[in-house]
Motif scaffolding. Sequence first.
Motif, short mmCIF file in Angstrom:
data_model
loop_
_atom_site.label_atom_id
_atom_site.label_comp_id
_atom_site.label_asym_id
_atom_site.label_seq_id
_atom_site.Cartn_x
_atom_site.Cartn_y
_atom_site.Cartn_z
N GLY A 50 0.78 -1.24 0.00
CA GLY A 50 0.00 0.00 0.00
C GLY A 50 0.81 1.29 0.00
N ALA A 51 2.13 1.21 -0.13
CA ALA A 51 2.97 2.41 -0.03
C ALA A 51 2.81 3.34 -1.23
CB ALA A 51 4.44 2.01 0.11
N ASP A 52 2.92 4.63 -0.95
CA ASP A 52 2.89 5.63 -2.02
C ASP A 52 4.18 5.57 -2.81
OD1 ASP A 52 0.36 6.75 -1.46
OD2 ASP A 52 1.21 8.01 0.11
N GLY A 53 4.06 5.84 -4.09
CA GLY A 53 5.21 5.93 -4.99
C GLY A 53 5.34 7.36 -5.45
N ALA A 54 5.02 7.62 -6.70
CA ALA A 54 5.13 8.97 -7.26
C ALA A 54 3.80 9.70 -7.18
CB ALA A 54 5.59 8.89 -8.71
N LEU A 75 -2.24 2.70 -10.56
CA LEU A 75 -1.65 3.72 -11.43
C LEU A 75 -2.71 4.71 -11.87
CD1 LEU A 75 -0.01 0.83 -13.10
CD2 LEU A 75 1.44 2.79 -12.72
N LEU A 76 -2.41 5.98 -11.72
CA LEU A 76 -3.23 7.03 -12.29
C LEU A 76 -2.76 7.24 -13.72
CD1 LEU A 76 -5.13 9.59 -12.03
CD2 LEU A 76 -3.03 10.85 -11.48
N VAL A 82 -6.01 2.53 -12.65
CA VAL A 82 -5.96 1.14 -13.08
C VAL A 82 -5.05 0.38 -12.13
CG1 VAL A 82 -6.41 1.69 -15.50
CG2 VAL A 82 -4.05 1.52 -14.70
N THR A 83 -5.31 -0.90 -11.98
CA THR A 83 -4.43 -1.77 -11.19
C THR A 83 -3.69 -2.67 -12.17
OG1 THR A 83 -5.92 -1.70 -9.29
CG2 THR A 83 -4.31 -3.48 -9.35
N ALA A 84 -2.37 -2.61 -12.11
CA ALA A 84 -1.53 -3.44 -12.97
C ALA A 84 -0.84 -4.47 -12.08
CB ALA A 84 -0.52 -2.59 -13.71
N ALA A 99 0.59 8.71 -11.91
CA ALA A 99 1.13 8.53 -10.56
C ALA A 99 1.10 7.03 -10.30
CB ALA A 99 0.28 9.27 -9.53
N PHE A 100 1.80 6.60 -9.24
CA PHE A 100 1.74 5.18 -8.91
C PHE A 100 1.92 4.97 -7.42
CE2 PHE A 100 6.22 5.85 -10.01
CZ PHE A 100 6.89 5.24 -8.96
N ALA A 101 1.38 3.84 -6.96
CA ALA A 101 1.51 3.40 -5.57
C ALA A 101 1.28 1.90 -5.55
CB ALA A 101 0.48 4.11 -4.70
N ALA A 102 1.76 1.25 -4.50
CA ALA A 102 1.46 -0.17 -4.34
C ALA A 102 -0.03 -0.31 -4.01
CB ALA A 102 2.30 -0.78 -3.23
N HIS A 103 -0.66 -1.31 -4.57
CA HIS A 103 -2.08 -1.59 -4.27
C HIS A 103 -2.23 -1.81 -2.77
CE1 HIS A 103 -6.11 -2.63 -5.47
NE2 HIS A 103 -6.03 -3.79 -4.83
#
Length: 164
Positions: A50-54, A75-76, A82-84, A99-103
Amino acid sequence: MSSTPNRPYPPVLIRAGEAERLDLIGHVLLADSSATAGALTSHRVALGRGADGAVPHRHDHSSELFYILDGAFDLLVDDNIVTARTGDLLVVPPGAPHAFAAHHDSTAEALIIATPGIERFDYFRHVVRRRQGSEQPGLLLGLQDRFDTHFLDSPAWQRARTAA
């Protein structure tokens, strides 16, 4: 008679043990633009559950490729979330907000490639120093053009991250 093609740069091999690691943000810096004569920039990112990325941003001059090595990323892309998952590939064109983050229920690891390359490794080092509190909060705002990383507001991303 064989001829050797004119190469803009020699082959690039980055050994795993020699790559620069920025553990605070989960990045492994692989090949910056200067190593590839501007062809690409490459790094790897690993995030905890669940951690934030960019944060939401865009690149005006480069496409950014995300190849999911393990886990799941939220991912935004534009205004869509979307979830990849492992094995998925996403290519974000220049100008597209992302943007991206862990699900929320997964760790996540991806290989990220920007092409043409952006000399960005110093950007990631700035992010680390900012998170450590050794740089002023607004410093990166003044460096957006240098790193072709332009920060954006995204209500869709804020809603998705709050819900997670």
